[in-house]
Design an enzyme around this catalytic site. Structure first.
Site, PDB file in Angstrom:
ATOM      1  CE1 TYR A 108      -3.712   2.550   0.898  1.00  0.00           C
ATOM      2  CE2 TYR A 108      -1.866   3.630   2.006  1.00  0.00           C
ATOM      3  CZ  TYR A 108      -3.145   3.677   1.486  1.00  0.00           C
ATOM      4  OH  TYR A 108      -3.856   4.845   1.538  1.00  0.00           O
ATOM      5  CD  GLU A 196      -5.920   4.327  -1.296  1.00  0.00           C
ATOM      6  OE1 GLU A 196      -5.990   4.452  -0.066  1.00  0.00           O
ATOM      7  OE2 GLU A 196      -6.885   3.996  -1.997  1.00  0.00           O
TER       8      GLU A 196
END
Ligand code: GDP
Ligand code: MN
Length: 395
Positions: A108, A196
């Site tokens: 992530y 993101e």
């Protein structure tokens, strides 16, 4: 303002962040053609402004172009419902067709604004592919952060530190550090509010690829991000919020109560929502008109509120500092006289030019609820909404 995944990946690629080969398709035939170009095995991904598409059936692997076409036929035209969209879901009118990747690990990675220190923050976790909120709640130690000080900018050591922290060492260290630096640059140069990558993938053959991407642009910077602003997909946004955006009102958020609010200043708007709640009601929207010193802005805002079928009463709560209450009163009178607000209206004015503002309301001869106190105004609005609702129910 949000970008679609395919648009976000175009931005990332431009800044040197590696993304899978692929293109957007608007028809099943196009999806088939792209799959052929890419060599057959592809992933077909619904383009809608939401995450968690995978679980909702919006991300499908295809073994060959025929299967890609079939998946695209199912996905294009669907309404994608995820826990982020609410039950009404979002329409899907295109798919991203990409080379399928063989995934070794999922990381992530994101950049966002951290409001407390007032700096962008880069966030990374070795637990990619999952809901980051869940990771943060269950295993906060698995989340690593580094802040970009605006005075000296992103420093290369920060990229190396983060890469190490999420286990991207050895052969991955240099490409991962560079990737993190490029991601930070894409965020800063595009006036991002969040970017993101979830997951950032380590492929079986050792490459790093942004397998998913979300990019939001700060709306206040739209004027200098014309090219990105033009990519806005209006089908993905709430109608009332778009109307507000078009009228130059940045701060309008639709809520699920029945009292329409016109307020100046975000703090006062928040306090107004609280006061309404305290009086036993619920606001239909958050709206901060800012320092609106022209009646037209007030008319536009009241048009949006007045045409909302959920709104049963309107509360205008203004504390004039730089904003002049007389001008706001003028706008309110114009909007009501033009028939844009048919609901009962409660007005509370305080601050700059309040005597003139009250005079404007007196002279208009309209049937308005008037209050000097904040709590009193909220109470009156809640009561008016309740009466309107009861009247409707007995009809
Ligand atoms: P999201 O569900 O909206 O976040 O969409 P993602 O693009 O993140 O896809 C969800 C999941 O599908 C990812 O976490 C991956 O595990 C998987 N996925 C996406 N693309 C590929 C691919 O090309 N190959 C494989 N094997 N899995 C993929
Ligand atoms: Mn994802």
């Amino acid at each position: 303002m949000k970008l679609h995944e395919y648009q976000a990946k175009e931005v990332l690629a431009r800044f040197g962040v590696p993304v899978p080969r692929g293109r957007v398709a608007r028809t099943p035939d196009e999806a088939e053609a792209i799959a052929k170009e890419l060599g057959g095995r592809v992933v077909v991904k619904a383009q809608a402004h939401t995450g968690a598409r995978g679980k909702a059936g919006g991300v499908k692997l295809a073994a060959d172009p025929a299967e890609a076409k079939a998946h695209a036929a199912n996905i294009i035209g669907m309404t994608l419902v995820t826990h982020q969209t609410g039950p009404q879901g979002l329409p899907v009118s295109s798919v991203l067709v990409e080379e399928a990747i063989d995934i070794e690990r999922e990381i992530y990675l994101s950049v966002a604004i951290d409001n407390s220190p007032g700096m962008p923050v880069i966030i990374a976790s070795a637990q990619g592919g999952m809901d980051i909120e869940e990771v943060a709640a269950n295993t906060p130690d698995a989340i690593h952060k580094t802040w970009i000080d605006p005075a000296c900018g992103f420093q290369p050591f920060q990229g190396r530190q983060l890469a190490f922290a999420v286990g991207l060492d050895g052969e991955h260290l240099n490409p991962a550090s560079t990737l993190i630096g490029n991601l930070a640059k894409s965020f800063l140069d595009s006036d991002g509010s969040i970017v993101e990558i979830n997951p950032l993938v380590v492929t079986k053959d050792g490459r790093l690829l942004a397998a998913d991407a979300k990019f939001s642009i700060d709306e206040s910077a739209e004027f200098r991000q014309q090219a990105l602003a033009e990519q806005r997909d209006r089908s993905q946004e709430a109608e009332k919020e778009l109307e507000a955006h078009d009228a130059g009102i940045q701060n309008y958020i639709k809520l699920d109560g029945n009292i329409g609010c016109l307020v100046n200043g975000a703090g006062l708007a928040m306090a107004t929502l609280d006061a309404i709640k305290f009086a036993g009601g619920d606001a239909a929207n958050f709206l901060d008109i800012g320092t609106a010193n022209n009646p037209e802005a007030v008319v536009s805002a009241l048009k949006i509120i007045g045409s909302d079928p959920d709104v049963k009463a309107v509360l205008i709560n203004i504390f004039g500092g730089l904003a002049r209450t007389d001008i706001i009163a003028e706008g309110a009178v114009q909007a009501i006289n033009q028939g844009l607000v048919k609901q009962p209206v409660v007005v509370r004015l305080a601050g700059t030019n309040v005597e003139i503002g009250k005079q404007v309301l007196d002279d208009a001869g309209l049937d308005l609820g008037r209050a000097d106190g904040f709590a009193e105004a909220a109470r009156m609005a809640v009561e008016a909404a309740q009466n309107a609702k009861n009247a409707q129910n007995t009809q």
